[in-house]
Design a protein around this motif. Structure first.
Motif, PDB file in Angstrom:
ATOM      1  N   PHE A  18      13.114  -7.077 -11.704  1.00 27.95           N
ATOM      2  CA  PHE A  18      13.251  -5.125 -11.961  1.00 27.95           C
ATOM      3  C   PHE A  18      11.856  -5.059 -11.653  1.00 27.95           C
ATOM      4  CE2 PHE A  18      11.616  -1.239 -13.930  1.00 27.95           C
ATOM      5  CZ  PHE A  18      12.408  -0.583 -13.652  1.00 27.95           C
ATOM      6  N   CYS A  19      10.876  -5.922 -12.469  1.00 25.01           N
ATOM      7  CA  CYS A  19       9.309  -5.178 -11.903  1.00 25.01           C
ATOM      8  C   CYS A  19       9.261  -5.953 -10.809  1.00 25.01           C
ATOM      9  CB  CYS A  19       8.627  -6.082 -12.515  1.00 25.01           C
ATOM     10  SG  CYS A  19       8.345  -5.659 -14.472  1.00 25.01           S
ATOM     11  N   GLN A  20      10.064  -7.339  -9.980  1.00 28.06           N
ATOM     12  CA  GLN A  20       9.457  -7.716  -8.703  1.00 28.06           C
ATOM     13  C   GLN A  20      10.025  -6.315  -7.358  1.00 28.06           C
ATOM     14  OE1 GLN A  20      10.917 -11.410  -7.706  1.00 28.06           O
ATOM     15  NE2 GLN A  20      10.277 -10.944  -5.706  1.00 28.06           N
ATOM     16  N   GLU A  21      11.328  -6.007  -7.749  1.00 24.77           N
ATOM     17  CA  GLU A  21      11.560  -5.057  -7.030  1.00 24.77           C
ATOM     18  C   GLU A  21      11.283  -3.712  -7.077  1.00 24.77           C
ATOM     19  OE1 GLU A  21      15.951  -4.855  -6.807  1.00 24.77           O
ATOM     20  OE2 GLU A  21      16.637  -7.453  -7.110  1.00 24.77           O
ATOM     21  N   LYS A  22      10.614  -3.100  -8.035  1.00 22.60           N
ATOM     22  CA  LYS A  22      10.139  -2.284  -8.178  1.00 22.60           C
ATOM     23  C   LYS A  22       8.606  -2.059  -7.514  1.00 22.60           C
ATOM     24  CE  LYS A  22       7.469   0.210 -11.692  1.00 22.60           C
ATOM     25  NZ  LYS A  22       7.369   0.485 -13.771  1.00 22.60           N
ATOM     26  N   GLU A  23       7.768  -3.700  -7.333  1.00 15.21           N
ATOM     27  CA  GLU A  23       6.861  -3.545  -6.772  1.00 15.21           C
ATOM     28  C   GLU A  23       7.015  -2.927  -5.543  1.00 15.21           C
ATOM     29  OE1 GLU A  23       3.544  -3.401  -7.759  1.00 15.21           O
ATOM     30  OE2 GLU A  23       4.321  -3.099 -10.109  1.00 15.21           O
TER      31      GLU A  23
ATOM     32  N   ILE B 178       7.346   0.331  -4.012  1.00 13.03           N
ATOM     33  CA  ILE B 178       6.677   1.381  -4.447  1.00 13.03           C
ATOM     34  C   ILE B 178       5.869   0.207  -2.558  1.00 13.03           C
ATOM     35  CG2 ILE B 178       4.112   1.084  -5.689  1.00 13.03           C
ATOM     36  CD1 ILE B 178       5.646   0.985  -8.051  1.00 13.03           C
ATOM     37  N   TYR B 179       5.681  -0.242  -2.771  1.00 12.51           N
ATOM     38  CA  TYR B 179       4.613  -1.733  -1.434  1.00 12.51           C
ATOM     39  C   TYR B 179       5.494  -0.645  -0.183  1.00 12.51           C
ATOM     40  CZ  TYR B 179       2.513  -4.270   2.210  1.00 12.51           C
ATOM     41  OH  TYR B 179       2.536  -4.522   3.047  1.00 12.51           O
ATOM     42  N   SER B 180       6.646  -1.000  -0.772  1.00 14.38           N
ATOM     43  CA  SER B 180       7.599  -0.154   1.328  1.00 14.38           C
ATOM     44  C   SER B 180       6.726   1.063   0.858  1.00 14.38           C
ATOM     45  CB  SER B 180       8.518  -0.352   1.275  1.00 14.38           C
ATOM     46  OG  SER B 180       9.763   0.383   0.029  1.00 14.38           O
ATOM     47  N   ARG B 181       7.638   2.158   0.115  1.00 12.11           N
ATOM     48  CA  ARG B 181       6.999   3.666   0.334  1.00 12.11           C
ATOM     49  C   ARG B 181       5.570   3.802   0.646  1.00 12.11           C
ATOM     50  NH1 ARG B 181      11.381   7.069  -1.889  1.00 12.11           N
ATOM     51  NH2 ARG B 181      12.904   5.552  -0.652  1.00 12.11           N
ATOM     52  N   LEU B 182       4.510   3.223  -0.315  1.00 11.78           N
ATOM     53  CA  LEU B 182       3.312   3.445  -0.096  1.00 11.78           C
ATOM     54  C   LEU B 182       2.920   3.217   1.917  1.00 11.78           C
ATOM     55  CD1 LEU B 182       1.428   2.696  -3.181  1.00 11.78           C
ATOM     56  CD2 LEU B 182       1.881   5.067  -2.160  1.00 11.78           C
ATOM     57  N   LYS B 183       3.397   2.310   2.214  1.00  9.07           N
ATOM     58  CA  LYS B 183       3.487   1.445   3.540  1.00  9.07           C
ATOM     59  C   LYS B 183       3.501   2.778   4.237  1.00  9.07           C
ATOM     60  CE  LYS B 183       3.049  -2.418   6.347  1.00  9.07           C
ATOM     61  NZ  LYS B 183       4.044  -3.572   6.950  1.00  9.07           N
ATOM     62  N   ALA B 184       4.971   3.267   4.024  1.00 13.07           N
ATOM     63  CA  ALA B 184       5.932   4.174   4.657  1.00 13.07           C
ATOM     64  C   ALA B 184       4.561   5.168   5.154  1.00 13.07           C
ATOM     65  CB  ALA B 184       6.867   4.293   4.402  1.00 13.07           C
TER      66      ALA B 184
ATOM     67  N   GLY C 296     -10.239   2.681  -6.243  1.00 13.48           N
ATOM     68  CA  GLY C 296      -9.256   1.595  -7.331  1.00 13.48           C
ATOM     69  C   GLY C 296      -8.295   1.452  -8.322  1.00 13.48           C
ATOM     70  N   GLN C 297      -7.651   2.561  -8.211  1.00 19.37           N
ATOM     71  CA  GLN C 297      -6.719   3.165  -9.495  1.00 19.37           C
ATOM     72  C   GLN C 297      -5.440   2.574  -8.302  1.00 19.37           C
ATOM     73  OE1 GLN C 297      -5.955   4.332 -12.667  1.00 19.37           O
ATOM     74  NE2 GLN C 297      -8.677   3.670 -13.009  1.00 19.37           N
ATOM     75  N   LYS C 298      -4.899   1.574  -9.370  1.00 17.86           N
ATOM     76  CA  LYS C 298      -3.033   1.775  -8.439  1.00 17.86           C
ATOM     77  C   LYS C 298      -2.364   2.953  -8.419  1.00 17.86           C
ATOM     78  CE  LYS C 298       0.318  -1.599  -9.194  1.00 17.86           C
ATOM     79  NZ  LYS C 298       1.368  -2.530 -10.034  1.00 17.86           N
ATOM     80  N   ALA C 299      -2.297   2.935  -6.759  1.00 16.42           N
ATOM     81  CA  ALA C 299      -1.293   4.311  -6.176  1.00 16.42           C
ATOM     82  C   ALA C 299       0.365   3.799  -7.422  1.00 16.42           C
ATOM     83  CB  ALA C 299      -1.304   3.806  -5.150  1.00 16.42           C
ATOM     84  N   THR C 300       0.708   5.046  -7.217  1.00 10.63           N
ATOM     85  CA  THR C 300       1.681   5.367  -7.562  1.00 10.63           C
ATOM     86  C   THR C 300       2.254   6.444  -6.570  1.00 10.63           C
ATOM     87  OG1 THR C 300       1.205   7.581  -8.828  1.00 10.63           O
ATOM     88  CG2 THR C 300       0.786   4.737  -9.947  1.00 10.63           C
TER      89      THR C 300
ATOM     90  N   PHE D 254      14.685   4.607  -6.710  1.00  4.34           N
ATOM     91  CA  PHE D 254      14.606   3.213  -7.034  1.00  4.34           C
ATOM     92  C   PHE D 254      15.513   2.897  -7.932  1.00  4.34           C
ATOM     93  CE2 PHE D 254      12.628   0.066 -10.273  1.00  4.34           C
ATOM     94  CZ  PHE D 254      12.778  -1.063  -9.035  1.00  4.34           C
ATOM     95  N   TYR D 255      15.081   3.616  -9.453  1.00  3.72           N
ATOM     96  CA  TYR D 255      16.515   3.217 -10.351  1.00  3.72           C
ATOM     97  C   TYR D 255      17.521   3.644 -10.306  1.00  3.72           C
ATOM     98  CZ  TYR D 255      11.313   3.491 -13.061  1.00  3.72           C
ATOM     99  OH  TYR D 255      10.370   3.826 -13.529  1.00  3.72           O
ATOM    100  N   LYS D 256      18.174   4.731  -9.525  1.00  3.76           N
ATOM    101  CA  LYS D 256      19.502   4.869  -9.341  1.00  3.76           C
ATOM    102  C   LYS D 256      19.986   3.685  -8.401  1.00  3.76           C
ATOM    103  CE  LYS D 256      22.717   7.883  -6.618  1.00  3.76           C
ATOM    104  NZ  LYS D 256      23.195   6.915  -6.085  1.00  3.76           N
ATOM    105  N   ASP D 257      19.359   2.720  -7.110  1.00  3.46           N
ATOM    106  CA  ASP D 257      19.299   2.355  -6.244  1.00  3.46           C
ATOM    107  C   ASP D 257      19.511   0.911  -7.722  1.00  3.46           C
ATOM    108  OD1 ASP D 257      19.620   3.463  -4.307  1.00  3.46           O
ATOM    109  OD2 ASP D 257      17.602   3.745  -3.381  1.00  3.46           O
ATOM    110  N   PHE D 258      19.058   0.197  -7.808  1.00  7.18           N
ATOM    111  CA  PHE D 258      18.612  -0.798  -9.394  1.00  7.18           C
ATOM    112  C   PHE D 258      20.074  -0.839  -9.652  1.00  7.18           C
ATOM    113  CE2 PHE D 258      17.703  -3.328 -12.458  1.00  7.18           C
ATOM    114  CZ  PHE D 258      16.756  -4.701 -11.934  1.00  7.18           C
ATOM    115  N   LEU D 259      20.095  -0.097 -10.370  1.00 10.68           N
ATOM    116  CA  LEU D 259      21.525   0.251 -11.640  1.00 10.68           C
ATOM    117  C   LEU D 259      22.591  -0.005 -10.782  1.00 10.68           C
ATOM    118  CD1 LEU D 259      20.291   3.011 -13.709  1.00 10.68           C
ATOM    119  CD2 LEU D 259      20.690   0.660 -14.105  1.00 10.68           C
TER     120      LEU D 259
END
Length: 147
Positions: free
Chosen positions: A59-64, A67-73, A83-87, A96-101
């Motif tokens: 879950f954590c790996q796929e979530k990261e 997030i990375y792919s969406r931010l990159k897009a 320096g804060q982590k982007a969300t 993401f949650y729907k797809d993961f489940l």
């Protein structure tokens, strides 16, 4: 737990599975049936620990990655200018949650089936142990009342 303890001890949540591990009390004169119950409970705990540790890691790996792919897009970095982590917003994370489940539906169904089987077995063994203890107590009571 202290040597004189006569109870199961529950530890702090595991950092991978988020489940609280149990250290099971082993009575000095544990019957074979009581031992079977304890070992079945230990096996169930180990299965749960393994499943949820793997699940949470995935879950954590796929979530990261999501997030990375969406931010990159969007042309954004993982950290903002402070320096804060982007969300992402709640709607994007809901995707993401729907797809993961959905992707893990079969794993969850199999886990639930196995969980119910293990817990039915544990409940059945607990009933047997309770009955054996009650019969043992009644025999002791009968023996001591006759004296």
């Amino acid at each position: 737990p202290p040597a004189h303890s006569r109870y199961d001890w529950i530890g702090p949540p595991d950092k991978h599975s988020n489940l609280r591990p149990v250290i099971f009390y082993v009575p000095p004169e544990e019957s074979p049936l009581e031992r079977r119950l304890r070992e079945t409970r230990q096996e169930a705990q180990a299965c749960d620990q393994r499943f949820w540790a793997r699940h949470n890691r995935a879950f954590c790996q796929e979530k990261e990655e999501f997030i990375y792919s969406r931010l990159k897009a969007k042309g954004l970095e993982m950290r903002d200018e402070t320096g804060q982590k982007a969300t992402l917003n709640a709607e994007e994370m809901a995707d993401f949650y729907k797809d993961f489940l959905s992707k893990n539906f079969r794993k969850h169904m199999q886990y639930n089936r196995d969980w119910y089987k293990r817990n039915f077995t544990i409940t059945f063994l607990m009933g047997q142990v309770a009955l054996a203890r009650a019969l043992r107590w009644l025999r002791w009571k009968k023996k001591n009342v006759g004296n």
